[in-house]
Design a protein around this motif. Structure first.
Motif, short mmCIF file in Angstrom:
data_model
loop_
_atom_site.label_atom_id
_atom_site.label_comp_id
_atom_site.label_asym_id
_atom_site.label_seq_id
_atom_site.Cartn_x
_atom_site.Cartn_y
_atom_site.Cartn_z
N MET A 1 0.82 -1.20 0.00
CA MET A 1 0.00 0.00 0.00
C MET A 1 0.87 1.26 0.00
O MET A 1 0.50 2.26 -0.58
CB MET A 1 -0.93 -0.03 1.21
N ILE A 2 2.02 1.20 0.66
CA ILE A 2 2.91 2.35 0.71
C ILE A 2 3.49 2.65 -0.67
O ILE A 2 3.71 3.83 -1.01
CB ILE A 2 4.01 2.15 1.79
N ILE A 3 3.70 1.63 -1.47
CA ILE A 3 4.21 1.82 -2.83
C ILE A 3 3.18 2.60 -3.66
O ILE A 3 3.54 3.49 -4.43
CB ILE A 3 4.55 0.47 -3.49
N LEU A 4 1.91 2.27 -3.48
CA LEU A 4 0.84 2.97 -4.19
C LEU A 4 0.81 4.45 -3.81
O LEU A 4 0.62 5.33 -4.66
CB LEU A 4 -0.50 2.30 -3.89
N PHE A 5 1.01 4.73 -2.53
CA PHE A 5 1.06 6.12 -2.06
C PHE A 5 2.18 6.89 -2.75
O PHE A 5 1.97 7.99 -3.26
CB PHE A 5 1.25 6.17 -0.53
N TYR A 6 3.37 6.31 -2.78
CA TYR A 6 4.51 6.98 -3.42
C TYR A 6 4.33 7.10 -4.93
O TYR A 6 4.77 8.08 -5.54
CB TYR A 6 5.83 6.28 -3.08
N TYR A 7 3.68 6.13 -5.53
CA TYR A 7 3.38 6.19 -6.96
C TYR A 7 2.51 7.42 -7.26
O TYR A 7 2.83 8.22 -8.15
CB TYR A 7 2.66 4.90 -7.41
N PHE A 8 1.41 7.56 -6.53
CA PHE A 8 0.52 8.69 -6.76
C PHE A 8 1.16 10.02 -6.38
O PHE A 8 0.95 11.03 -7.04
CB PHE A 8 -0.81 8.50 -6.02
N LEU A 9 1.96 10.03 -5.34
CA LEU A 9 2.66 11.24 -4.94
C LEU A 9 3.61 11.70 -6.05
O LEU A 9 3.59 12.87 -6.47
CB LEU A 9 3.42 11.03 -3.64
N LEU A 10 4.42 10.79 -6.54
CA LEU A 10 5.36 11.11 -7.60
C LEU A 10 4.64 11.56 -8.88
O LEU A 10 5.02 12.55 -9.50
CB LEU A 10 6.26 9.90 -7.91
N LEU A 11 3.60 10.85 -9.24
CA LEU A 11 2.86 11.17 -10.45
C LEU A 11 2.22 12.56 -10.36
O LEU A 11 2.24 13.33 -11.32
CB LEU A 11 1.78 10.11 -10.70
N ASN A 12 1.68 12.90 -9.20
CA ASN A 12 1.05 14.20 -9.03
C ASN A 12 2.07 15.33 -9.02
O ASN A 12 1.82 16.40 -9.56
CB ASN A 12 0.18 14.22 -7.77
N VAL A 13 3.21 15.10 -8.40
CA VAL A 13 4.27 16.11 -8.41
C VAL A 13 4.75 16.33 -9.85
O VAL A 13 4.93 17.47 -10.29
CB VAL A 13 5.43 15.71 -7.48
N LEU A 14 4.96 15.26 -10.58
CA LEU A 14 5.39 15.38 -11.98
C LEU A 14 4.34 16.08 -12.83
O LEU A 14 4.68 16.92 -13.68
CB LEU A 14 5.70 14.01 -12.56
N ALA A 15 3.07 15.76 -12.62
CA ALA A 15 2.00 16.41 -13.38
C ALA A 15 1.98 17.91 -13.10
O ALA A 15 1.81 18.73 -14.02
CB ALA A 15 0.65 15.78 -13.04
N PHE A 16 2.17 18.29 -11.85
CA PHE A 16 2.21 19.71 -11.47
C PHE A 16 3.39 20.41 -12.15
O PHE A 16 3.24 21.48 -12.74
CB PHE A 16 2.32 19.84 -9.95
N ILE A 17 4.55 19.78 -12.10
CA ILE A 17 5.76 20.35 -12.71
C ILE A 17 5.61 20.45 -14.23
O ILE A 17 5.99 21.46 -14.83
CB ILE A 17 7.00 19.53 -12.32
N LEU A 18 5.06 19.43 -14.86
CA LEU A 18 4.86 19.47 -16.31
C LEU A 18 3.89 20.57 -16.72
O LEU A 18 4.10 21.24 -17.74
CB LEU A 18 4.34 18.12 -16.82
N THR A 19 2.86 20.78 -15.93
CA THR A 19 1.91 21.85 -16.22
C THR A 19 2.60 23.21 -16.12
O THR A 19 2.42 24.08 -16.98
CB THR A 19 0.71 21.79 -15.27
N ALA A 20 3.42 23.38 -15.08
CA ALA A 20 4.17 24.63 -14.92
C ALA A 20 5.14 24.83 -16.08
O ALA A 20 5.25 25.94 -16.63
CB ALA A 20 4.93 24.62 -13.60
N TYR A 21 5.83 23.78 -16.45
CA TYR A 21 6.80 23.86 -17.55
C TYR A 21 6.10 24.20 -18.86
O TYR A 21 6.58 25.04 -19.63
CB TYR A 21 7.56 22.54 -17.67
N ASP A 22 4.97 23.56 -19.13
CA ASP A 22 4.25 23.82 -20.36
C ASP A 22 3.75 25.26 -20.41
O ASP A 22 3.79 25.91 -21.45
CB ASP A 22 3.09 22.84 -20.52
N LYS A 23 3.29 25.77 -19.27
CA LYS A 23 2.85 27.17 -19.21
C LYS A 23 4.03 28.10 -19.50
O LYS A 23 3.89 29.07 -20.25
CB LYS A 23 2.26 27.47 -17.84
#
Length: 87
Positions: A1-23
């Motif tokens: 379950m902890i792996i799933l938490f880190y998966y979603f955490l990493l994915l959300n941080v990357l999505a935020f950064i990609l959105t900022a970069y694209d802007k």
């Protein structure tokens, strides 16, 4: 379950950064990240990070076709979560 938490955490941080970069790239009028890539991050679990990025940087908020796809993915994710946990 902890792996799933880190998966979603990493994915959300990357999505935020990609959105900022694209802007930033959009402001500079340089090569941008495709909507397909941005929506892929949403599809695989980066919904919160991407949504926060959209609101924080006011990016893609005036593109109806993108928003339609984004919210369709969100609704499907909510329905899947509901079915998995309550049915």
């Amino acid at each position: 379950m902890i792996i799933l938490f880190y998966y979603f955490l990493l994915l959300n941080v990357l999505a935020f950064i990609l959105t900022a970069y694209d802007k930033r790239q959009a402001i500079k009028q340089k090569r941008r990240i495709s909507e397909k890539v941005l929506l892929s991050f949403v599809l695989f679990g980066g919904t919160i990070g991407s949504g926060l990025g959209m609101l924080t940087f006011r990016h893609k908020t005036s593109k109806p076709f993108y928003l339609w796809k984004f919210w369709t993915i969100v609704v499907v994710q909510i329905l899947i979560t509901f079915v998995l946990f309550f049915v």
